[in-house]
Design an enzyme around this catalytic site. Structure first.
Site: not given
Ligand code: PEP
Length: 262
Positions: A169, A97
């Site tokens: 992400e 992450h």
């Molecule tokens: C995450 O931390 O994996 C994430 C997607 O956070 P957010 O949805 O708050 O952007």
């Protein structure tokens, strides 16, 4: 046509909720979200809540994921929790992450070792990858995705790669970032294609097509549908919006509709 790839909605509660609050929140979700046939719903509470929640959760309804663990099995590693200590509580584990990479300086070698440790202990690693705002501005999105996949998966054999889930992400879209900016569905269209093509290069074409690829970054109940419409997206990883029962339940409803349409 329904894709054979497994579909997911994953809640990352981050460092929120005490064990007592986690338990109450789990019960609230359990009352509102029936067990799904077509979507795997995964909840990732903080480490200290994993054991009590594992006794409470109905695994037909929700699976649990670790947010973090150390990759060695035991030893003199003060303050760490090994995957062997939590493996009976969870079925999944987040690895790589961006908050682990950039707040805690986790290296790509650490991440590779964690992916391998999760698989060795029977867990499904959810390998999170994604470029920073600077990498994006410098035109390095593809290179970052390739590097993080190559390095993060370097211990994973062809036999084991089907046990891995990838979450794209982009760091600039994650709500914990100061200048977070939600991605446009077109941004992930390109990224998801790059991920599948690189996995194909590493493991063969079929595996590139079969691996589950999720999106995460500031997803909320209003935007979830647009992201799920992007071809090749098999679900969502949700941070902030997963802490609010109404938002999370609405996202699960949207996912149910979208995946049933496919
Ligand atoms: C995450 O931390 O994996 C994430 C997607 O956070 P957010 O949805 O708050 O952007």
């Amino acid at each position: 046509m329904t894709s054979p790839r497994k579909k997911y909605i994953i809640a990352n509660w981050k460092m929120n909720f005490t064990p007592g609050q986690s338990s109450i929140y789990l019960q609230r979700l359990a009352n509102r979200i029936p067990a799904q046939r077509s979507i795997q719903i995964v909840l990732a509470p903080t480490t200290v809540s994993l054991q009590p929640l594992s006794l409470q959760v109905d695994r037909r309804q929700f699976k649990l994921a670790a947010q973090n663990f150390y990759w060695r099995d035991y030893g003199a590693y003060t303050g760490e929790t090994s995957v062997t200590q939590i493996r009976t509580f969870v079925d999944y584990a987040l690895v790589g992450h961006s908050e682990r990479r950039y707040v805690f300086n986790e290296s790509e070698e650490d991440i590779a070792q964690k992916v391998a440790a999760a698989i060795r202990n029977g867990l499904t690693p959810i390998l999170c990858i994604g470029e920073t705002a600077v990498e994006r501005k410098d035109g390095e999105t593809a290179a970052t995705i390739y590097r993080q996949l190559t390095n993060g998966l370097h211990e994973v054999s062809k036999e084991d790669i089907s046990k891995v889930v990838i979450a794209y992400e982009p760091v600039w879209a994650i709500s914990s970032n100061k200048n977070a900016k939600p991605a446009k569905p077109a941004d992930l269209d390109e990224a998801v294609r790059l991920i599948r093509s690189h996995i194909s290069k590493l493991y063969g074409k079929q595996i590139g097509e079969d691996i589950s690829v999720l999106y995460g970054g500031s997803v909320n109940a209003d935007t979830a549908g647009g992201y799920l419409d992007v071809e090749g997206v098999d679900g969502l990883l949700i941070g902030g919006a997963s802490l609010i029962a109404d938002s999370f339940c609405a996202i699960v409803e949207t996912a149910k509709e979208k995946f049933n349409e496919r």
